[in-house]
Design a protein around this motif. Structure first.
Motif, PDB file in Angstrom:
ATOM      1  N   ARG A   1       0.844  -1.185   0.000  1.00 42.40           N
ATOM      2  CA  ARG A   1       0.000   0.000   0.000  1.00 42.40           C
ATOM      3  C   ARG A   1       0.886   1.244   0.000  1.00 42.40           C
ATOM      4  O   ARG A   1       1.836   1.342   0.794  1.00 42.40           O
ATOM      5  N   ALA A   2       0.615   2.178  -0.891  1.00 41.78           N
ATOM      6  CA  ALA A   2       1.314   3.468  -0.891  1.00 41.78           C
ATOM      7  C   ALA A   2       0.626   4.390   0.105  1.00 41.78           C
ATOM      8  O   ALA A   2      -0.604   4.471   0.150  1.00 41.78           O
ATOM      9  N   VAL A   3       1.428   5.087   0.913  1.00 39.19           N
ATOM     10  CA  VAL A   3       0.881   5.987   1.922  1.00 39.19           C
ATOM     11  C   VAL A   3       1.546   7.349   1.792  1.00 39.19           C
ATOM     12  O   VAL A   3       2.630   7.488   1.214  1.00 39.19           O
ATOM     13  N   THR A   4       0.877   8.352   2.333  1.00 45.00           N
ATOM     14  CA  THR A   4       1.434   9.700   2.414  1.00 45.00           C
ATOM     15  C   THR A   4       1.791   9.975   3.863  1.00 45.00           C
ATOM     16  O   THR A   4       0.928   9.872   4.743  1.00 45.00           O
ATOM     17  N   LEU A   5       3.051  10.299   4.090  1.00 41.25           N
ATOM     18  CA  LEU A   5       3.533  10.498   5.450  1.00 41.25           C
ATOM     19  C   LEU A   5       3.377  11.948   5.874  1.00 41.25           C
ATOM     20  O   LEU A   5       3.498  12.870   5.065  1.00 41.25           O
ATOM     21  N   GLY A   6       3.129  12.118   7.172  1.00 46.43           N
ATOM     22  CA  GLY A   6       3.135  13.443   7.774  1.00 46.43           C
ATOM     23  C   GLY A   6       4.443  13.681   8.498  1.00 46.43           C
ATOM     24  O   GLY A   6       5.525  13.361   7.994  1.00 46.43           O
ATOM     25  N   GLU A   7       4.364  14.196   9.713  1.00 47.37           N
ATOM     26  CA  GLU A   7       5.580  14.502  10.466  1.00 47.37           C
ATOM     27  C   GLU A   7       6.196  13.228  11.030  1.00 47.37           C
ATOM     28  O   GLU A   7       5.516  12.229  11.258  1.00 47.37           O
ATOM     29  N   ARG A   8       7.495  13.292  11.245  1.00 47.76           N
ATOM     30  CA  ARG A   8       8.173  12.225  11.984  1.00 47.76           C
ATOM     31  C   ARG A   8       8.259  12.660  13.432  1.00 47.76           C
ATOM     32  O   ARG A   8       8.785  13.735  13.748  1.00 47.76           O
ATOM     33  N   ILE A   9       7.764  11.827  14.319  1.00 46.53           N
ATOM     34  CA  ILE A   9       7.773  12.122  15.745  1.00 46.53           C
ATOM     35  C   ILE A   9       8.474  10.965  16.436  1.00 46.53           C
ATOM     36  O   ILE A   9       7.928   9.872  16.561  1.00 46.53           O
ATOM     37  N   GLY A  10       9.706  11.212  16.867  1.00 46.36           N
ATOM     38  CA  GLY A  10      10.479  10.139  17.468  1.00 46.36           C
ATOM     39  C   GLY A  10      10.729   9.039  16.465  1.00 46.36           C
ATOM     40  O   GLY A  10      11.264   9.269  15.381  1.00 46.36           O
TER      41      GLY A  10
ATOM     42  N   SER B   1       8.331   7.293  15.008  1.00 50.30           N
ATOM     43  CA  SER B   1       7.055   7.049  14.335  1.00 50.30           C
ATOM     44  C   SER B   1       6.783   8.134  13.313  1.00 50.30           C
ATOM     45  O   SER B   1       7.331   9.237  13.399  1.00 50.30           O
ATOM     46  N   TYR B   2       5.945   7.796  12.334  1.00 43.75           N
ATOM     47  CA  TYR B   2       5.439   8.761  11.362  1.00 43.75           C
ATOM     48  C   TYR B   2       3.937   8.934  11.573  1.00 43.75           C
ATOM     49  O   TYR B   2       3.233   7.968  11.907  1.00 43.75           O
ATOM     50  N   THR B   3       3.460  10.138  11.352  1.00 48.30           N
ATOM     51  CA  THR B   3       2.021  10.310  11.240  1.00 48.30           C
ATOM     52  C   THR B   3       1.626  10.000   9.799  1.00 48.30           C
ATOM     53  O   THR B   3       2.385  10.231   8.868  1.00 48.30           O
ATOM     54  N   ILE B   4       0.420   9.452   9.630  1.00 47.42           N
ATOM     55  CA  ILE B   4      -0.075   9.057   8.317  1.00 47.42           C
ATOM     56  C   ILE B   4      -1.103  10.073   7.857  1.00 47.42           C
ATOM     57  O   ILE B   4      -2.155  10.255   8.495  1.00 47.42           O
ATOM     58  N   ALA B   5      -0.804  10.739   6.746  1.00 42.43           N
ATOM     59  CA  ALA B   5      -1.740  11.716   6.192  1.00 42.43           C
ATOM     60  C   ALA B   5      -2.826  11.033   5.373  1.00 42.43           C
ATOM     61  O   ALA B   5      -3.991  11.446   5.401  1.00 42.43           O
ATOM     62  N   SER B   6      -2.474   9.987   4.643  1.00 45.88           N
ATOM     63  CA  SER B   6      -3.466   9.249   3.854  1.00 45.88           C
ATOM     64  C   SER B   6      -2.898   7.887   3.494  1.00 45.88           C
ATOM     65  O   SER B   6      -1.682   7.676   3.523  1.00 45.88           O
ATOM     66  N   GLY B   7      -3.790   6.961   3.162  1.00 44.96           N
ATOM     67  CA  GLY B   7      -3.375   5.628   2.731  1.00 44.96           C
ATOM     68  C   GLY B   7      -3.721   4.531   3.709  1.00 44.96           C
ATOM     69  O   GLY B   7      -3.764   3.361   3.333  1.00 44.96           O
ATOM     70  N   LEU B   8      -3.948   4.871   4.980  1.00 46.67           N
ATOM     71  CA  LEU B   8      -4.296   3.880   5.990  1.00 46.67           C
ATOM     72  C   LEU B   8      -5.490   4.367   6.796  1.00 46.67           C
ATOM     73  O   LEU B   8      -5.743   5.573   6.879  1.00 46.67           O
ATOM     74  N   GLN B   9      -6.169   3.402   7.400  1.00 47.65           N
ATOM     75  CA  GLN B   9      -7.283   3.718   8.274  1.00 47.65           C
ATOM     76  C   GLN B   9      -7.059   3.061   9.620  1.00 47.65           C
ATOM     77  O   GLN B   9      -6.360   2.044   9.724  1.00 47.65           O
ATOM     78  N   ALA B  10      -7.639   3.653  10.641  1.00 43.53           N
ATOM     79  CA  ALA B  10      -7.526   3.086  11.979  1.00 43.53           C
ATOM     80  C   ALA B  10      -8.093   1.671  11.986  1.00 43.53           C
ATOM     81  O   ALA B  10      -9.139   1.400  11.389  1.00 43.53           O
ATOM     82  N   GLY B  11      -7.379   0.762  12.634  1.00 40.65           N
ATOM     83  CA  GLY B  11      -7.814  -0.624  12.709  1.00 40.65           C
ATOM     84  C   GLY B  11      -7.145  -1.543  11.717  1.00 40.65           C
ATOM     85  O   GLY B  11      -7.176  -2.759  11.887  1.00 40.65           O
ATOM     86  N   GLU B  12      -6.499  -0.988  10.663  1.00 43.56           N
ATOM     87  CA  GLU B  12      -5.774  -1.838   9.713  1.00 43.56           C
ATOM     88  C   GLU B  12      -4.472  -2.309  10.339  1.00 43.56           C
ATOM     89  O   GLU B  12      -3.878  -1.633  11.174  1.00 43.56           O
ATOM     90  N   GLU B  13      -4.043  -3.484   9.898  1.00 38.50           N
ATOM     91  CA  GLU B  13      -2.862  -4.131  10.474  1.00 38.50           C
ATOM     92  C   GLU B  13      -1.707  -4.031   9.484  1.00 38.50           C
ATOM     93  O   GLU B  13      -1.834  -4.447   8.327  1.00 38.50           O
ATOM     94  N   VAL B  14      -0.573  -3.453   9.924  1.00 37.08           N
ATOM     95  CA  VAL B  14       0.578  -3.265   9.043  1.00 37.08           C
ATOM     96  C   VAL B  14       1.758  -4.069   9.566  1.00 37.08           C
ATOM     97  O   VAL B  14       1.872  -4.343  10.768  1.00 37.08           O
ATOM     98  N   VAL B  15       2.654  -4.445   8.652  1.00 39.40           N
ATOM     99  CA  VAL B  15       3.877  -5.156   9.015  1.00 39.40           C
ATOM    100  C   VAL B  15       4.860  -4.145   9.587  1.00 39.40           C
ATOM    101  O   VAL B  15       5.180  -3.140   8.940  1.00 39.40           O
ATOM    102  N   THR B  16       5.316  -4.386  10.797  1.00 35.65           N
ATOM    103  CA  THR B  16       6.249  -3.469  11.452  1.00 35.65           C
ATOM    104  C   THR B  16       7.630  -4.072  11.648  1.00 35.65           C
ATOM    105  O   THR B  16       8.569  -3.354  11.976  1.00 35.65           O
TER     106      THR B  16
END
Length: 580
Positions: free
Chosen positions: A365-374, A376-391
């Motif tokens: 899935r292609a995503v649009t990243l927001g700020e980097r905080i520590g 982690s990245y904030t997600i501007a678009s491409g994912l929804q709450a509750g979806e499971e991603v490979v970390t």
């Protein structure tokens, strides 16, 4: 006796009849069922090569590319979309693949930006101690970096001929100060401009003696960071003698990324830690944010001033800082993913999402990243709450997608259409350019090919010493070949080939020789493909060589004998082109 025999025969016949009635039909049906199941399984089962997964065959055998035994292909992928991949539980365990539900993990807890930096000198507390007049440096009292000096301390003694003359003027003007007070005052001011104090000037006037040597005193307290002159030097007015810095306060300078610009403001609190004092936290405030972004690192400097009266911080010391970003101060609920979940391709940011919660099925899935905080990245678009991603194990999942011919980081369109021998390597001789090779050069070049083939055979044999010997012989012949009639481009191709041959002959390691052989073949075969050869040659290719990028070589026979792997995979490869 006859009656007993008759009874036995009748009992045997009855047993056979009963056995047929109970078991005769079941054998046939059972055998038929087993045969049916086996045939169905055989029809559905496919075989593939572990090194060339694009090969799919309905029965076991050898890989047509490398000759390795085929292995059963994975089954049970019913319901999997064309852009989705499956992984076995065993493969996921070996790769340590981990997933996290977006929005469930408190990645943004603490709302802090973590930065790395160093302690630097506070340049506002730096002073250069200079000479105020021309002269010869007779005595220097600061001799090394790190030496401590105090304000008013004697730094140096200078012989100054100009001051000798000025003292003579002072004594003359002092004798006439009643009649010429302005002249007297002008002479005193002249000495003051050279940083002589009133006490020094009065001492000269009262004693009536001229002093040949004059002291230079420190104007600040601090640490000598650089000694800039030496005893016996003739120095000019304003020439620096030493640089002195005050370490009572220091700068903590951090590198921040450009996507963090909006989160860092002057005046924000910053908590600083260092390995030198792991049990202490030092508090400061952001005092400066660089207005210029470094083009090379894509970072900007963030600075805080730290009190260093106790001398705990040393310039050059590594420190870490945490700044409250305030990214959630507007009350919006933001999605966070760990940095390890995101793959970069230069233009796109990609993650792998678990498409089916109950099965190990993933899709890119292609995503649009927001700020980097520590971390982690904030997600501007491409994912929804509750979806499971490979970390964890993201690149392993991407490698599995490549092997299955699905969309991947390096192949966004997928490679499902590439099967078997239709696979086309990018490692081809470049025939798109136009080359003008004179007949005399072609004749000489063709005469080199037997020597090249001997060297190639040495590569097949994995004999580094033989390779070096054959390369040396080929290099001597190439150096004797007249290339003066070649154009600029053709000459560059040939000269680069000579240089690579010399590299091969001068290398003792087989791995290094094969790396040069990859580049050599690109150039030699490009030249050969623009010639009228006197016999047939085969351009052959191994898709696994050159770190799986593929590599070519030239052969006089169609049979594959791989020079990049030798006996390890002697028959791995295929004919890409025939040169007549």
């Amino acid at each position: 006796m006859r009656k007993n025999t008759l009874y036995i025969i009748i009992a045997a016949i009855a047993g056979l009849l009963l056995g047929y009635l109970f078991f005769g039909g079941s054998d046939s049906s059972s055998t038929s069922g087993q045969s049916h199941d086996h045939n169905s399984e055989a029809a559905d089962h496919m075989w593939t090569c572990s090194m060339h997964p694009q090969i799919m065959q309905p029965e076991a055998g050898d890989c047509p590319i490398c000759g390795m035994d085929l292995i059963p292909a994975e089954t049970g992928s019913e319901g999997v979309g064309p852009d989705q991949i499956t992984m076995t539980e065993n493969a996921m365990a070996l790769a340590n693949v981990e997933t996290t539900v977006v929005g469930s993990g408190d990645f943004g807890s603490g709302d802090a930006i973590v930065l790395s930096g160093t302690i630097a000198v506070n340049e506002e507390a730096m002073a250069v101690q200079a000479s105020y007049f021309d002269g010869r440096l007779e005595k220097l009292n600061v001799n090394y970096e790190g030496q401590q000096v105090r304000k008013g301390q004697l730094l140096a003694t200078i012989f100054a001929p100009e001051l000798v003359a000025a003292q003579q003027e002072l004594l003359t003007a002092a004798s006439q100060k009643e009649s010429q007070p302005k002249l007297y005052q002008a002479v005193r001011n002249k000495l003051k401009f050279w940083k002589l104090t009133d006490e020094q000037i009065n001492g000269i006037e009262n004693s009536g003696k001229v002093h040949e040597f004059f002291p230079v005193y420190a104007t600040v307290s601090g640490t000598v960071s650089e000694v800039m002159s030496a005893e016996g030097d003739y120095i000019k007015q304003g020439q620096p003698i030493a640089r002195v810095i005050s370490l009572s306060s220091v700068w903590a300078e951090f590198d921040a990324y450009e996507n963090q610009i909006s989160q860092i403001k002057e005046g924000r609190e910053i908590s600083i830690t260092t390995k030198a004092y792991p049990d202490q936290n030092f508090e400061g405030q952001v005092s400066f944010i660089s207005p210029v972004l470094d083009n090379a690192t894509r970072t900007f400097t963030v600075r805080a001033i730290l009190n260093n009266q106790k001398g705990l911080f040393k310039p050059g010391m590594f420190v870490n800082g945490q700044i409250r970003s305030g990214v959630q101060s507007d009350g919006d609920q933001k999605l966070f993913v760990p940095v390890s979940a995101v793959m970069w391709t230069g233009e796109r940011s990609l993650v792998y999402v678990k498409a089916r919660a109950e099965l190990p099925v993933f899709e890119m899935r292609a995503v649009t990243l927001g700020e980097r905080i520590g971390e982690s990245y904030t997600i501007a678009s491409g994912l929804q709450a509750g979806e499971e991603v490979v970390t964890n194990g993201t690149f392993t999942v991407d490698a599995a997608a490549q092997l299955q011919g699905k969309k991947s980081m390096m192949n966004p369109e997928g490679a499902s259409s590439v099967t078997g021998h239709e696979h086309h390597s990018e490692m081809q001789p470049d025939q798109s350019m136009e080359m003008d090779l004179p007949e005399s050069f072609q004749k000489g070049f063709i005469g080199l090919l037997p020597s090249y083939l001997k060297m190639k055979d040495a590569f097949v044999a994995s004999d580094a010493r033989a390779i070096a010997g054959e390369a040396s012989a080929l290099g001597n012949k190439m150096n004797n070949l007249d290339d003066s009639s070649l154009g600029k481009m053709e000459k560059e191709y040939f000269r680069e080939s000579v240089r690579l041959i010399e590299k091969i002959s001068g290398s003792a390691g087989l791995k290094e020789q094969r790396a040069y052989f990859v580049n050599l073949n690109e150039r030699l075969i490009t030249l050969a493909s623009h010639m009228q050869l006197n016999s047939t040659f085969y351009v052959q290719q191994c898709p696994m060589a050159n770190n799986n990028k593929g590599a070519i070589w030239l052969s006089a026979e169609e049979k594959i004998r791989n020079p990049y792997y030798g006996d390890e995979m002697l028959t791995c490869g295929k004919v890409e082109q025939v040169l007549n």
